[in-house]
Design an enzyme around this catalytic site. Structure first.
Site, PDB file in Angstrom:
ATOM      1  CE1 TYR A  53      -2.978   9.445   7.516  1.00  0.00           C
ATOM      2  CE2 TYR A  53      -2.076  11.669   7.605  1.00  0.00           C
ATOM      3  CZ  TYR A  53      -2.492  10.528   8.252  1.00  0.00           C
ATOM      4  OH  TYR A  53      -2.423  10.444   9.626  1.00  0.00           O
TER       5      TYR A  53
HETATM    6  N1  LIG Z   1       2.414   8.562  12.909  1.00  0.00           N
HETATM    7  C1  LIG Z   1       2.037   9.816  12.704  1.00  0.00           C
HETATM    8  O1  LIG Z   1       2.853  10.663  12.336  1.00  0.00           O
HETATM    9  C2  LIG Z   1       0.601  10.241  12.914  1.00  0.00           C
HETATM   10  C3  LIG Z   1       0.299  11.612  12.978  1.00  0.00           C
HETATM   11  C4  LIG Z   1      -1.028  12.000  13.147  1.00  0.00           C
HETATM   12  C5  LIG Z   1      -2.025  11.044  13.237  1.00  0.00           C
HETATM   13  N2  LIG Z   1      -1.701   9.718  13.162  1.00  0.00           N
HETATM   14  C6  LIG Z   1      -2.776   8.731  13.213  1.00  0.00           C
HETATM   15  O2  LIG Z   1      -2.559   7.851  14.305  1.00  0.00           O
HETATM   16  C7  LIG Z   1      -3.110   6.578  14.003  1.00  0.00           C
HETATM   17  C8  LIG Z   1      -2.077   5.510  14.306  1.00  0.00           C
HETATM   18  O3  LIG Z   1      -0.960   5.729  13.469  1.00  0.00           O
HETATM   19  P1  LIG Z   1       0.449   5.018  13.694  1.00  0.00           P
HETATM   20  O4  LIG Z   1       1.500   6.001  13.421  1.00  0.00           O
HETATM   21  O5  LIG Z   1       0.462   4.305  14.993  1.00  0.00           O
HETATM   22  O6  LIG Z   1       0.447   3.993  12.455  1.00  0.00           O
HETATM   23  P2  LIG Z   1       0.595   2.423  12.445  1.00  0.00           P
HETATM   24  O7  LIG Z   1       0.613   1.988  11.004  1.00  0.00           O
HETATM   25  O8  LIG Z   1       1.703   2.007  13.347  1.00  0.00           O
HETATM   26  O9  LIG Z   1      -0.766   1.974  13.143  1.00  0.00           O
HETATM   27  C9  LIG Z   1      -1.944   1.736  12.470  1.00  0.00           C
HETATM   28  C10 LIG Z   1      -2.435   0.372  12.916  1.00  0.00           C
HETATM   29  O10 LIG Z   1      -3.705   0.114  12.349  1.00  0.00           O
HETATM   30  C11 LIG Z   1      -3.720  -1.190  11.810  1.00  0.00           C
HETATM   31  N3  LIG Z   1      -4.715  -1.156  10.740  1.00  0.00           N
HETATM   32  C12 LIG Z   1      -4.684  -0.419   9.598  1.00  0.00           C
HETATM   33  N4  LIG Z   1      -5.810  -0.609   8.896  1.00  0.00           N
HETATM   34  C13 LIG Z   1      -6.584  -1.476   9.606  1.00  0.00           C
HETATM   35  C14 LIG Z   1      -7.866  -2.050   9.395  1.00  0.00           C
HETATM   36  N5  LIG Z   1      -8.574  -1.777   8.300  1.00  0.00           N
HETATM   37  N6  LIG Z   1      -8.359  -2.892  10.336  1.00  0.00           N
HETATM   38  C15 LIG Z   1      -7.622  -3.192  11.456  1.00  0.00           C
HETATM   39  N7  LIG Z   1      -6.401  -2.676  11.704  1.00  0.00           N
HETATM   40  C16 LIG Z   1      -5.888  -1.824  10.787  1.00  0.00           C
HETATM   41  C17 LIG Z   1      -2.295  -1.460  11.367  1.00  0.00           C
HETATM   42  O11 LIG Z   1      -1.984  -2.837  11.271  1.00  0.00           O
HETATM   43  C18 LIG Z   1      -1.504  -0.754  12.459  1.00  0.00           C
HETATM   44  O12 LIG Z   1      -1.225  -1.598  13.571  1.00  0.00           O
HETATM   45  C19 LIG Z   1      -3.558   6.631  12.527  1.00  0.00           C
HETATM   46  O13 LIG Z   1      -4.942   6.863  12.484  1.00  0.00           O
HETATM   47  C20 LIG Z   1      -2.811   7.834  11.996  1.00  0.00           C
HETATM   48  O14 LIG Z   1      -3.477   8.437  10.900  1.00  0.00           O
HETATM   49  C21 LIG Z   1      -0.411   9.290  13.023  1.00  0.00           C
END
Ligand SMILES: NC(=O)c1ccc[n+]([C@@H]2O[C@H](COP(=O)([O-])OP(=O)(O)OC[C@H]3O[C@@H](n4cnc5c(N)ncnc54)[C@H](O)[C@@H]3O)[C@@H](O)[C@H]2O)c1
Length: 308
Positions: free
Chosen positions: A117
């Site tokens: 990841y």
């Molecule tokens: N949650 C954490 O701890 C965290 C920490 C650091 C960075 N991030 C980053 O923040 C971003 C959002 O994460 P989150 O926690 O809200 O996760 P999440 O799973 O709630 O959100 C991701 C969203 O992207 C959508 N998605 C995934 N693949 C897709 C695709 N190919 N096409 C269209 N939509 C797609 C999913 O349906 C979901 O709504 C991500 O890039 C994640 O890597 C999250």
């Protein structure tokens, strides 16, 4: 500022976008992207948050992560460029850092991603920096530390019923009267548990609004720096044990804790120095850890009623 949302709903929920401009589909779908830009010619920036995000799953299914987070993103960048959008905000992650001796990092600290990841995020940053040098594209990569909490007005929050991250597991443990597994107690920190920088999701959201408003100041159109990285955290580290203590102070339900080894892909963690976010975005986190815990506890029954 009006968001136009694209989500394939693999983990996202349609209930959250009912009052929004929303397209269901994949970031790699070029025809759909062309349609969205044609129907909204005033889009002047993209916020690329779509990704698969579960670290242990990425250890078991690395190909899924390289496909979802890298291969599809290559297609997405191409579609964005073809449609003439030159401002790009990318959701990166603190999980890419090698923690220093005092566990604090800043944007110039060394990277050492520990999971597929996290490696997808490093690859994406490098790819976006290359594209920013080559094409009419300016990229701001926002490295989130550990998001916690929910919308203070309870309109949105974590959609997953059984989340895999710390606060979600604590909420599940008190609600379902389950044991809470404190994973990893031999890390070189002040109490042996891992250290994190827990940032309220509302603070994170505000940082994005600031980044969009200041985009052209941070990365001027004719400037010689088309790519920048900003860490988004609170500036202070909290160990998992400290977090559990804070949780017990906010929650009125009993919690049973059992200590165990780290999960695959776990790291000791780190917290960020915040000078760059303050200078470039004029932003610092406002909410406390207790606010985030309270909001998550409040959100849990709201989620159950909203997302059936
Ligand atoms: N949650 C954490 O701890 C965290 C920490 C650091 C960075 N991030 C980053 O923040 C971003 C959002 O994460 P989150 O926690 O809200 O996760 P999440 O799973 O709630 O959100 C991701 C969203 O992207 C959508 N998605 C995934 N693949 C897709 C695709 N190919 N096409 C269209 N939509 C797609 C999913 O349906 C979901 O709504 C991500 O890039 C994640 O890597 C999250």
């Amino acid at each position: 500022m009006v968001p136009v949302i694209l989500d394939n709903l693999t983990t996202g929920r349609v209930e959250f976008v009912r009052d929004r401009i929303f397209y269901q589909g994949d970031i790699a779908d070029g025809a759909l992207l062309d349609k969205i830009f044609a129907e909204h010619p005033d889009i002047d920036a993209v916020v690329h948050a779509a990704a698969a995000i579960v670290v242990p799953e990425s250890m078991e299914q690395p190909l899924k992560y390289y496909r979802e987070n890298v291969a599809k993103s290559v297609e997405f960048v191409d579609h964005v460029l073809r449609n003439g959008c030159s401002r790009y905000l990318f959701s990166s992650s603190a999980s890419i850092y090698r923690p220093g001796d005092d566990h604090s990092v800043d944007e110039s600290s060394e990277l050492e991603p520990q999971s597929p990841y996290a490696r997808t995020k490093v690859i994406m940053e490098q790819m976006l920096a290359d594209c920013a040098r080559a094409y009419d594209l300016r990229v701001l990569s926002l490295r989130y530390f550990n998001p916690v909490g929910a919308d203070p007005k309870m309109r949105t929050g974590l959609q997953v019923r059984y989340p895999t991250h710390l606060l979600g597991k604590l909420v599940t443990a008190v609600e379902e009267d389950e044991e809470f597994l404190l994973t990893g107690v031999d890390w070189p920190t002040r109490d042996g548990s891992a250290i994190r920088d827990f940032i309220h999701v509302w603070d994170l959201a505000e940082a994005h609004v600031r980044a969009l408003r200041r985009f052209d100041e941070i990365l001027p159109r004719a400037g010689d720096r088309p790519y920048e990285v900003i860490n988004l955290g609170t500036g202070s580290g909290t160990t998992v044990r400290e977090f559990v203590t804070a949780f017990q102070a906010v929650s009125d339900k009993p919690l049973r804790v059992r200590e165990t080894g780290p999960r695959p892909g776990d790291t000791v963690g780190c917290y960020t120095r915040t000078e760059r976010a303050r200078e470039m975005l004029g932003w610092t986190a406002r909410f406390t850890l207790e606010d985030a815990i309270r909001h998550s506890l409040q959100w849990s029954p709201v989620r159950d009623a909203l997302l059936r």
